[in-house]
Design a protein around this motif. Sequence first.
Motif, PDB file in Angstrom:
ATOM      1  N   PRO A  51       0.911  -1.275  -0.010  1.00  0.00           N
ATOM      2  CA  PRO A  51       0.054   0.157   0.268  1.00  0.00           C
ATOM      3  C   PRO A  51       0.977   1.138  -0.145  1.00  0.00           C
ATOM      4  O   PRO A  51       1.811   1.442   0.527  1.00  0.00           O
ATOM      5  CB  PRO A  51      -0.769  -0.115   1.197  1.00  0.00           C
ATOM      6  N   SER A  52       0.149   2.192  -0.574  1.00  0.00           N
ATOM      7  CA  SER A  52       1.035   3.526  -0.534  1.00  0.00           C
ATOM      8  C   SER A  52       0.026   4.738  -0.820  1.00  0.00           C
ATOM      9  O   SER A  52      -0.834   4.515  -1.985  1.00  0.00           O
ATOM     10  CB  SER A  52       1.885   3.569  -1.645  1.00  0.00           C
ATOM     11  N   THR A  53       0.165   5.865  -0.288  1.00  0.00           N
ATOM     12  CA  THR A  53      -0.527   7.047  -0.732  1.00  0.00           C
ATOM     13  C   THR A  53       0.486   8.278  -1.491  1.00  0.00           C
ATOM     14  O   THR A  53       0.156   8.372  -2.623  1.00  0.00           O
ATOM     15  CB  THR A  53      -1.561   7.723   0.312  1.00  0.00           C
ATOM     16  N   ARG A  54       1.254   8.672  -0.475  1.00  0.00           N
ATOM     17  CA  ARG A  54       2.037   9.674  -1.109  1.00  0.00           C
ATOM     18  C   ARG A  54       3.123   9.145  -2.284  1.00  0.00           C
ATOM     19  O   ARG A  54       2.930  10.111  -3.381  1.00  0.00           O
ATOM     20  CB  ARG A  54       3.049  10.213   0.089  1.00  0.00           C
ATOM     21  N   THR A  55       3.721   8.050  -2.135  1.00  0.00           N
ATOM     22  CA  THR A  55       4.512   7.689  -3.193  1.00  0.00           C
ATOM     23  C   THR A  55       4.161   7.326  -4.614  1.00  0.00           C
ATOM     24  O   THR A  55       4.535   8.010  -5.528  1.00  0.00           O
ATOM     25  CB  THR A  55       5.313   6.588  -2.469  1.00  0.00           C
ATOM     26  N   ARG A  56       2.861   6.739  -4.321  1.00  0.00           N
ATOM     27  CA  ARG A  56       1.988   6.395  -5.443  1.00  0.00           C
ATOM     28  C   ARG A  56       1.506   7.474  -6.266  1.00  0.00           C
ATOM     29  O   ARG A  56       1.948   7.673  -7.440  1.00  0.00           O
ATOM     30  CB  ARG A  56       0.876   5.314  -4.974  1.00  0.00           C
ATOM     31  N   ARG A 105       7.307  -0.587  -5.875  1.00  0.00           N
ATOM     32  CA  ARG A 105       6.948  -0.878  -4.325  1.00  0.00           C
ATOM     33  C   ARG A 105       7.010  -2.195  -3.710  1.00  0.00           C
ATOM     34  O   ARG A 105       5.925  -2.868  -4.578  1.00  0.00           O
ATOM     35  CB  ARG A 105       5.986   0.098  -3.532  1.00  0.00           C
ATOM     36  N   HIS A 133      14.260   3.541   0.806  1.00  0.00           N
ATOM     37  CA  HIS A 133      13.302   4.516  -0.040  1.00  0.00           C
ATOM     38  C   HIS A 133      13.892   5.501  -0.362  1.00  0.00           C
ATOM     39  O   HIS A 133      13.692   6.842   0.309  1.00  0.00           O
ATOM     40  CB  HIS A 133      12.111   4.612   1.429  1.00  0.00           C
ATOM     41  N   GLN A 136      12.177   9.072  -1.010  1.00  0.00           N
ATOM     42  CA  GLN A 136      11.540   9.858   0.251  1.00  0.00           C
ATOM     43  C   GLN A 136      12.940  10.560   0.829  1.00  0.00           C
ATOM     44  O   GLN A 136      12.693  11.623   1.399  1.00  0.00           O
ATOM     45  CB  GLN A 136      11.088   8.655   1.279  1.00  0.00           C
ATOM     46  N   PRO A 256       7.688  11.173   7.318  1.00  0.00           N
ATOM     47  CA  PRO A 256       7.297  10.704   5.816  1.00  0.00           C
ATOM     48  C   PRO A 256       5.840  10.463   5.835  1.00  0.00           C
ATOM     49  O   PRO A 256       5.480  10.276   4.561  1.00  0.00           O
ATOM     50  CB  PRO A 256       8.140   9.447   5.971  1.00  0.00           C
ATOM     51  N   GLY A 257       5.025  10.034   6.748  1.00  0.00           N
ATOM     52  CA  GLY A 257       3.665   9.634   6.752  1.00  0.00           C
ATOM     53  C   GLY A 257       3.604   8.157   6.297  1.00  0.00           C
ATOM     54  O   GLY A 257       4.763   7.822   5.955  1.00  0.00           O
ATOM     55  N   PRO A 258       2.474   7.469   6.586  1.00  0.00           N
ATOM     56  CA  PRO A 258       1.117   7.979   7.065  1.00  0.00           C
ATOM     57  C   PRO A 258       1.516   8.459   8.775  1.00  0.00           C
ATOM     58  O   PRO A 258       2.171   7.607   9.105  1.00  0.00           O
ATOM     59  CB  PRO A 258       0.218   7.194   6.994  1.00  0.00           C
TER      60      PRO A 258
END
Length: 302
Positions: A51-56, A105, A133, A136, A256-258
């Motif tokens: 899973p990813s939000t920011r990187t994706r 990823r 990463h 990042q 870096p989140g989340p």
Amino acid sequence: MAQNASFLDFRDLSAQEILDLFSLAKKLKNDDKSFQPNLQGQTAGLLFFEPSTRTRFSFEAACARLGLYPFALFGSEGTSLEKGETFEDTVYNIAAMRPELLIVRCQDDLDLEELSENLPMPILNAGWGKRGHPTQTLLDTFTIWEQMGSAQKFKILFVGDIRHSRVVSSHFEMAKILGYEIGICAPSELLPQKTDGLKVFGDLSQGLSWCDVVMTLRVQKERHDNMILLDYYHDHFGLRPDNLKALSPNALILHPGPVNYGVELDKKVLKDPRTRILDQVTNGVFIRQAVIIRSLKAKGKL
Ligand code: CP
């Protein structure tokens, strides 16, 4: 020596190449059109097996801004992974569709080094298990230098789950190249197994007094789901308005989140003028544009 077109870690990068990436990201951020290649009609394969939000989304945004069409796999649902196809075969099959590059990823056990030796297009590491990463790490440092200036040899304190953090792994690599100092602060079970030669702070306020930048890390609840540990963690290692008084007024607060609010970070800290968490996200798109351009140039595609 020719640049390695793939970007899996910092092993092949010099300080000058990192500074060139920052310079390019800055020009892209300033909307300097002369640094904006048009890759219309070409494709990038995004393979996010975790899973990813920011990187994706930032890699997707980076591709879109460069004119590259990102075709993407996010998780296994609806793919032949559900029928037992391996991650490795999935990569080879997507690569056979000849995207200009692959952005991946995955967990530690997928061998991205071997894949990058066997495939004709560059592979970009978008978060590889605990190994690293690197984009990042670039966006973190770009955000710090944007605020402090590139001449400053800053001191950064990582607080939290250092043992499992791919972000910290990449910072250890990059700090050797750029010469910044790293301190760590965590409960003993979240420290790296070997701490020889590392600057370790058992007490958070001492670490906060020492550093120019504090980056708190997500407590990986999937590994530490015991609420007593989380309460203990918040009391001793969580960033809160009261303990942040020990941090310099000119320092920066990153994540870096989340974020797990109420565990590693109080929500009130978002209003602290030293916080740059969303600036990190904004900068992530420009850094990833710069990394894509570097790889395509190294491959002779630009
Ligand atoms: N920082 C980071 O990698 O966030 P995502 O997992 O949401 O991509």
